[in-house]
Design a protein around this motif. Structure first.
Motif, PDB file in Angstrom:
ATOM      1  N   THR A 108      65.123  55.293  49.954  1.00 52.61           N
ATOM      2  CA  THR A 108      64.352  55.746  48.791  1.00 52.61           C
ATOM      3  C   THR A 108      64.554  54.757  47.652  1.00 52.61           C
ATOM      4  N   PRO A 109      63.490  54.138  47.131  1.00 52.70           N
ATOM      5  CA  PRO A 109      63.667  53.012  46.212  1.00 52.70           C
ATOM      6  C   PRO A 109      64.041  53.377  44.781  1.00 52.70           C
ATOM      7  N   ASP A 110      63.725  54.597  44.341  1.00 50.63           N
ATOM      8  CA  ASP A 110      63.967  54.923  42.938  1.00 50.63           C
ATOM      9  C   ASP A 110      64.322  56.395  42.806  1.00 50.63           C
ATOM     10  N   GLU A 111      64.669  56.790  41.568  1.00 54.30           N
ATOM     11  CA  GLU A 111      65.021  58.176  41.291  1.00 54.30           C
ATOM     12  C   GLU A 111      63.798  59.085  41.446  1.00 54.30           C
ATOM     13  N   PRO A 112      64.027  60.332  41.876  1.00 57.15           N
ATOM     14  CA  PRO A 112      65.281  60.892  42.390  1.00 57.15           C
ATOM     15  C   PRO A 112      65.536  60.461  43.836  1.00 57.15           C
ATOM     16  N   TYR A 113      66.702  59.906  44.065  1.00 63.92           N
ATOM     17  CA  TYR A 113      67.017  59.360  45.377  1.00 63.92           C
ATOM     18  C   TYR A 113      67.104  60.427  46.464  1.00 63.92           C
ATOM     19  N   LEU A 114      67.367  61.666  46.067  1.00 65.96           N
ATOM     20  CA  LEU A 114      67.550  62.738  47.047  1.00 65.96           C
ATOM     21  C   LEU A 114      66.273  63.524  47.315  1.00 65.96           C
ATOM     22  N   ARG A 115      65.134  62.989  46.878  1.00 68.05           N
ATOM     23  CA  ARG A 115      63.923  63.801  46.939  1.00 68.05           C
ATOM     24  C   ARG A 115      63.443  64.083  48.365  1.00 68.05           C
ATOM     25  N   TRP A 116      63.802  63.235  49.327  1.00 69.25           N
ATOM     26  CA  TRP A 116      63.386  63.465  50.697  1.00 69.25           C
ATOM     27  C   TRP A 116      64.461  64.152  51.533  1.00 69.25           C
ATOM     28  N   GLU A 117      65.627  64.367  50.983  1.00 68.07           N
ATOM     29  CA  GLU A 117      66.692  65.035  51.732  1.00 68.07           C
ATOM     30  C   GLU A 117      66.321  66.459  52.140  1.00 68.07           C
ATOM     31  N   PRO A 118      65.597  67.244  51.295  1.00 68.39           N
ATOM     32  CA  PRO A 118      65.185  68.579  51.757  1.00 68.39           C
ATOM     33  C   PRO A 118      64.338  68.548  53.022  1.00 68.39           C
ATOM     34  N   VAL A 119      63.589  67.474  53.223  1.00 69.95           N
ATOM     35  CA  VAL A 119      62.800  67.359  54.455  1.00 69.95           C
ATOM     36  C   VAL A 119      63.725  67.230  55.663  1.00 69.95           C
ATOM     37  N   VAL A 120      64.788  66.449  55.507  1.00 70.49           N
ATOM     38  CA  VAL A 120      65.762  66.299  56.591  1.00 70.49           C
ATOM     39  C   VAL A 120      66.440  67.633  56.889  1.00 70.49           C
ATOM     40  N   VAL A 121      66.804  68.358  55.831  1.00 69.88           N
ATOM     41  CA  VAL A 121      67.445  69.664  56.009  1.00 69.88           C
ATOM     42  C   VAL A 121      66.503  70.631  56.724  1.00 69.88           C
ATOM     43  N   ALA A 122      65.234  70.662  56.303  1.00 70.50           N
ATOM     44  CA  ALA A 122      64.260  71.554  56.940  1.00 70.50           C
ATOM     45  C   ALA A 122      64.065  71.194  58.407  1.00 70.50           C
ATOM     46  N   ALA A 123      63.976  69.894  58.693  1.00 70.16           N
ATOM     47  CA  ALA A 123      63.828  69.472  60.087  1.00 70.16           C
ATOM     48  C   ALA A 123      65.060  69.856  60.904  1.00 70.16           C
ATOM     49  N   GLY A 124      66.235  69.736  60.289  1.00 70.98           N
ATOM     50  CA  GLY A 124      67.456  70.135  60.987  1.00 70.98           C
ATOM     51  C   GLY A 124      67.481  71.615  61.306  1.00 70.98           C
ATOM     52  N   LEU A 125      67.083  72.430  60.352  1.00 73.79           N
ATOM     53  CA  LEU A 125      67.040  73.879  60.593  1.00 73.79           C
ATOM     54  C   LEU A 125      66.052  74.216  61.709  1.00 73.79           C
ATOM     55  N   LEU A 126      64.897  73.577  61.694  1.00 71.48           N
ATOM     56  CA  LEU A 126      63.913  73.834  62.745  1.00 71.48           C
ATOM     57  C   LEU A 126      64.449  73.419  64.111  1.00 71.48           C
ATOM     58  N   ALA A 127      65.145  72.276  64.163  1.00 70.98           N
ATOM     59  CA  ALA A 127      65.706  71.820  65.434  1.00 70.98           C
ATOM     60  C   ALA A 127      66.766  72.787  65.943  1.00 70.98           C
TER      61      ALA A 127
END
Length: 254
Positions: free
Chosen positions: A79-98
């Motif tokens: 992620t090139p700029d702030e907020p750097y954690l903006r895509w982390e919820p997508v990873v969490v959601a994908a993890g929960l689905l998996a």
């Protein structure tokens, strides 16, 4: 207290010190290397977490946890700029689905379904807590904060060696917090960031949280295994990530 709670786990202590040193070194080396370090510690967690908690079917959840351990830091690092954690919820959601999908496709009758879900989600929670360590290196004074954090976690884990002494057993948490505060203060004195009072607060909290995670896992019977001790060590480092990120953003702007 359960008898296993009073057993020293030297491998967990050594692994915690090693992981902390690797975190500090990578923080000064390169942002990508820091992300790789957090991912590596997450992979160690994935390797031993499901055996530590005796998951009924550990193989597939271990693979899912390993993928999440790599995906979270990688997404934040890219992620090139702030907020750097903006895509982390997508990873969490994908993890929960998996995790949920794996339970749906199980063919063994799904014994201990709730426990299996809790173990998988617990691993995801610990990994998610560790991801906020990655963007800190891009903040002003961030590497110094990570160095203070690593010093606090490394020195605080020495309090684990007191668990074999009955009179000192109840005091391991305060001792861990004091050791963490002293270590973070010493690191801040050398690097110049954060200020001494800020470093003391950081060390107190980080030392206490990391120690509490190891003590939470200590009574489990699989802690006798080296793999489980490594998983406990990695969890005790990753779990402080949210605390460090919030404190850094609040304190370094004052």
């Amino acid at each position: 207290m359960p008898p296993p709670e009073s057993v020293r786990r030297p491998r967990a202590v050594l692994a915690t010190v090693g992981f902390s040193a690797l975190l500090a070194l990578s923080a000064y080396a390169d942002p990508a290397l820091l992300a790789m370090t957090v991912g590596l510690v997450g992979l160690v967690l994935a390797w031993g977490w499901h055996d530590l908690l005796r998951a009924p079917v550990p193989t597939v959840p271990r693979l899912i946890t390993g993928a999440l351990a790599v995906a979270g830091p990688a997404v934040v690092a890219l992620t090139p700029d702030e907020p750097y954690l903006r895509w982390e919820p997508v990873v969490v959601a994908a993890g929960l689905l998996a995790i949920l999908l794996h339970q749906l496709v199980r063919t063994d009758g799904r014994p201990r379904l709730t426990e299996s879900l809790a173990i998988g989600v617990g691993a995801l929670a610990v990994l998610t807590c560790g991801v906020p360590l990655v963007p800190l290196v891009r903040m002003y004074g961030g590497p110094d904060v990570l160095a203070a954090t690593a010093a606090a976690v490394a020195l605080a884990c020495l309090a684990d060696l007191l668990v074999g002494r009955r009179r000192l057993h109840a005091w391991t948490l305060p001792v861990a917090m004091l050791l963490g505060g002293w270590a973070a203060t010493a690191a801040a004195f050398v690097t110049g960031t954060p200020r001494i009072g800020q470093a003391l607060l950081l060390g107190f909290l980080v030392g206490g949280v990391s120690h509490a995670m190891r003590r939470l896992l200590a009574p489990l019977a699989p802690m006798a295994w080296a793999r489980s001790q490594l998983a406990a060590a990695s969890a005790s480092l990753l779990v402080v990530g949210v605390v460090v990120n919030v404190l850094a953003r609040v304190l370094l702007t004052r």
